[in-house]
Design a protein around this motif. Structure first.
Motif, PDB file in Angstrom:
ATOM      1  N   MET A   1       0.845  -1.184   0.000  1.00 44.52           N
ATOM      2  CA  MET A   1       0.000   0.000   0.000  1.00 44.52           C
ATOM      3  C   MET A   1       0.886   1.242   0.000  1.00 44.52           C
ATOM      4  O   MET A   1       1.821   1.350   0.795  1.00 44.52           O
ATOM      5  CB  MET A   1      -0.924   0.001   1.210  1.00 44.52           C
ATOM      6  N   ASP A   2       0.552   2.163  -0.892  1.00 44.44           N
ATOM      7  CA  ASP A   2       1.367   3.371  -1.057  1.00 44.44           C
ATOM      8  C   ASP A   2       0.747   4.563  -0.337  1.00 44.44           C
ATOM      9  O   ASP A   2       1.408   5.309   0.372  1.00 44.44           O
ATOM     10  CB  ASP A   2       1.518   3.670  -2.557  1.00 44.44           C
ATOM     11  N   ALA A   3      -0.533   4.748  -0.503  1.00 43.60           N
ATOM     12  CA  ALA A   3      -1.282   5.864   0.083  1.00 43.60           C
ATOM     13  C   ALA A   3      -2.754   5.505  -0.070  1.00 43.60           C
ATOM     14  O   ALA A   3      -3.093   4.528  -0.745  1.00 43.60           O
ATOM     15  CB  ALA A   3      -0.963   7.171  -0.650  1.00 43.60           C
TER      16      ALA A   3
ATOM     17  N   ILE B   1       1.153   0.399 -10.432  1.00 42.19           N
ATOM     18  CA  ILE B   1       0.441   1.130  -9.389  1.00 42.19           C
ATOM     19  C   ILE B   1      -1.034   1.074  -9.737  1.00 42.19           C
ATOM     20  O   ILE B   1      -1.442   1.433 -10.840  1.00 42.19           O
ATOM     21  CB  ILE B   1       0.927   2.583  -9.283  1.00 42.19           C
ATOM     22  N   MET B   2      -1.840   0.592  -8.803  1.00 41.68           N
ATOM     23  CA  MET B   2      -3.281   0.475  -9.001  1.00 41.68           C
ATOM     24  C   MET B   2      -4.009   1.317  -7.971  1.00 41.68           C
ATOM     25  O   MET B   2      -3.461   1.655  -6.920  1.00 41.68           O
ATOM     26  CB  MET B   2      -3.729  -0.981  -8.867  1.00 41.68           C
ATOM     27  N   ASP B   3      -5.267   1.636  -8.270  1.00 42.07           N
ATOM     28  CA  ASP B   3      -6.104   2.297  -7.277  1.00 42.07           C
ATOM     29  C   ASP B   3      -6.963   1.257  -6.566  1.00 42.07           C
ATOM     30  O   ASP B   3      -6.892   0.057  -6.857  1.00 42.07           O
ATOM     31  CB  ASP B   3      -6.936   3.411  -7.906  1.00 42.07           C
ATOM     32  N   ALA B   4      -7.775   1.707  -5.640  1.00 38.92           N
ATOM     33  CA  ALA B   4      -8.569   0.793  -4.828  1.00 38.92           C
ATOM     34  C   ALA B   4      -9.624   0.050  -5.632  1.00 38.92           C
ATOM     35  O   ALA B   4     -10.170  -0.959  -5.155  1.00 38.92           O
ATOM     36  CB  ALA B   4      -9.229   1.553  -3.681  1.00 38.92           C
TER      37      ALA B   4
ATOM     38  N   GLY C   1      -2.607  -1.590   5.665  1.00 38.43           N
ATOM     39  CA  GLY C   1      -2.598  -0.131   5.651  1.00 38.43           C
ATOM     40  C   GLY C   1      -4.000   0.398   5.463  1.00 38.43           C
ATOM     41  O   GLY C   1      -4.968  -0.365   5.367  1.00 38.43           O
ATOM     42  N   ASP C   2      -4.107   1.700   5.375  1.00 30.51           N
ATOM     43  CA  ASP C   2      -5.414   2.339   5.215  1.00 30.51           C
ATOM     44  C   ASP C   2      -5.679   2.593   3.727  1.00 30.51           C
ATOM     45  O   ASP C   2      -5.332   3.636   3.186  1.00 30.51           O
ATOM     46  CB  ASP C   2      -5.438   3.653   5.996  1.00 30.51           C
TER      47      ASP C   2
ATOM     48  N   ASP D   1     -10.003   5.996   5.611  1.00 28.00           N
ATOM     49  CA  ASP D   1     -11.021   6.275   6.628  1.00 28.00           C
ATOM     50  C   ASP D   1     -10.493   6.117   8.051  1.00 28.00           C
ATOM     51  O   ASP D   1     -11.256   6.193   9.020  1.00 28.00           O
ATOM     52  CB  ASP D   1     -12.248   5.386   6.420  1.00 28.00           C
ATOM     53  N   GLY D   2      -9.200   5.843   8.202  1.00 30.96           N
ATOM     54  CA  GLY D   2      -8.606   5.807   9.529  1.00 30.96           C
ATOM     55  C   GLY D   2      -8.483   4.447  10.165  1.00 30.96           C
ATOM     56  O   GLY D   2      -7.923   4.333  11.267  1.00 30.96           O
TER      57      GLY D   2
END
Length: 530
Positions: free
Chosen positions: A180-182, A198-201, A487-488, A492-493
């Motif tokens: 997980m990057d961010a 690199i992929m998104d969610a 990771g997040d 959402d924390g």
């Protein structure tokens, strides 16, 4: 390894390299001639007197120089029979005159092995002693390893998490690493496609780059992002791996920091010599050769190698000040030969002293470890997995699983918890349910597919007092999980879990076609706490 590259494939059981086990080779006349000439390793005691000793005594004498003495009960007879012939190779005992040439790789990889003297040209131990110890292991080993049934089975139905999976299939997924990057971004490396993406969610590809044989680790800190390139996934002693600095923005260059690495699988970064510049510690898993080294950074940004341990199987290494003296130490896991966890105490000025703190039998297949404070006493404890099962036909081992070792405050560790999990490959501790204690997310690459295929992923919810409740998600056997990160993902924390699947080998045919079709090549488990 792989991200915990316990995956050694055909590493020929180098983890037994110093084990004095032999196999019949040559004629009786040749054996008698060798027997009359060879003496013990001290050069003082004739082999004839050694043969009068019990086989168990001989095993204890020759098998403890570099690792724990392996008990015959750790493997079944069929497995011992498979691996014993390979052991003679490390003592110059070969079934025929051409076998040694066949074992050695061609080109530079073979030259590296030759330089290290891994396979002697002539026997270095009496063949009759080999045969006696070998017969002892075959006689004493059980026909089948006894398996203890777990008191409570893994519940299917995962609390706190929703399954997020891609909309389409990815045939023949060969995921080596996920990171997980961010929020809404993660790295994924696929060996078969030689790609780092690199992929998104939502599993949409944002960016991709070709990387030879894949990226085994991504390291991120304030100094930037490093990618550790394995160079070749298949077991070899070739030194094709390297470390590169990934660009931080458009137009930034991709810089190679370190190269000529032997199947590197993990790195950490920190100031090891107190000069104000960040250095590297790199695990080279290798095959017959490899090692653990730290790399000093000079003022020009170049790196110089300093070897900490010159042997294969370096799996994980972390830079930490373990005794609070202001100097950064190194704690590392080796998964071959002398399996165990070792601290390299920083003496200052770039000098380190090795101390073994935990050692494991060479059949364990050490695959991963991490540091966390499980009892909230301010000292780092160890979570460890044993589960590498790729060196021969996989067998279910009762000692595979997850262990927690508690630190007494002086970096002495005692086992407090064991959760049996055949083929355990990684276990990440984190407070997933927000109650203040550490739960565990774990994967197994070699679960007991016949009896408990759902245990490829297990979530252990901490119930307190050393008790954990185990669960998994429905359909977990649709992927063969080898990569995991926490990771997040959605910002959402709370903590989510990312998994990657690899199609490897042809075992467990009941699930193989499903893995190849790529019904579930990767996924993330969305934490519903928030």
């Amino acid at each position: 390894m792989m991200s915990s590259l316990g995956m050694s494939g055909s590493k020929h059981w180098f983890l037994w390299i110093f084990l004095a086990l032999g196999w019949s080779c040559g004629t009786e006349t040749k054996e008698k001639k060798e027997h009359s000439q060879l003496v013990t390793e001290s050069g003082k005691e004739p082999a004839t007197s050694l043969l009068e000793q019990p086989a168990s005594t001989l095993a204890a004498r020759y098998c403890t120089g570099c690792h724990l003495l392996p008990d015959p009960n750790l493997l079944d007879k069929a497995t011992w029979k498979t691996i014993l012939p390979r052991m003679g190779h490390y003592y110059g005992i070969y079934a025929n005159d051409t076998l040694r040439d066949w074992i050695l790789e061609g080109g530079r990889a073979g030259q590296i092995v030759e330089q290290k003297g891994v396979f002697p040209l002539t026997p270095t131990m009496d063949t009759l002693i080999f045969k006696k110890i070998s017969a002892y292991y075959l006689e004493e080993a059980p026909a089948k390893l006894p398996l203890k049934e777990r008191e409570e089975s893994v519940r299917v139905g995962l609390p706190y998490f929703n399954l997020k999976k891609p909309g389409g299939k990815t045939k023949n997924p060969m995921t080596l690493m996920v990171k997980m990057d961010a929020p809404n971004r993660f790295y994924i490396s696929d060996v078969g496609r030689s790609a780092l993406a690199i992929m998104d969610a939502d599993f949409q590809v944002l960016k991709t780059a070709r990387i030879p044989e894949g990226t085994s680790w991504i390291h991120q800190d304030d100094a930037g992002t490093l990618a550790l390139v394995i160079g070749t996934f298949n077991p070899t002693d070739m030194d094709l791996g390297y470390v590169m600095q990934l660009p931080e923005g458009p137009g930034d260059p991709t810089r190679i920091l370190v190269q000529n690495l032997q199947r590197p699988v993990h790195l950490d970064r920190g100031d090891l010599d107190g000069d104000g510049r960040d250095d590297l510690v790199i695990c080279e898993y290798g095959k017959q050769t490899g090692g653990l080294s730290w790399w000093k950074q000079d003022r020009a940004g170049n790196y110089q190698k300093f070897v900490l341990q010159n042997k294969p199987g370096a799996t994980k290494a972390y830079i930490r000040d373990l005794n609070g003296n202001g100097r950064q130490d190194i704690i590392a896991l080796f998964g071959q030969g002398d399996e165990g966890i070792f601290i390299y105490h920083n003496q200052g000025n770039g000098n380190f002293v090795e101390e073994p703190v935990l050692r494991f039998p060479p059949s364990y297949g050490s695959s991963f470890f991490d540091l966390a404070d499980f009892n909230d006493d301010g000292h780092l404890d160890i979570i460890y997995t044993a589960g590498d099962n790729a060196d021969y036909d996989p067998i279910t081992k009762p000692y595979h699983g997850i262990r927690i070792f508690i630190n007494d405050g002086r970096n002495r560790f005692e086992e407090e918890f064991f959760y049996p999990l055949p083929g355990a490959y990684k276990a990440i501790p984190a407070d997933f349910d927000g109650d203040g204690d550490l739960d565990i997310a774990a994967i197994s690459f070699f679960p007991d597919f016949e009896n408990a295929p759902e245990e490829g992923f297990v979530y252990l919810e901490n119930q307190g007092n050393g008790n954990y409740e185990a669960s998994t998600f429905p359909g977990s056997s649709a992927g063969r999980w080898i990569a995991m990160d926490v990771g997040d993902m959605d910002g959402d924390g709370d903590l989510d879990i990312l998994l990657g699947s690899m199609v490897f080998g042809s075992d467990y045919t009941q699930y193989f076609d499903q893995w190849v079709e790529g019904d579930l090549p990767y996924l993330w488990l969305e934490n519903t706490l928030r």
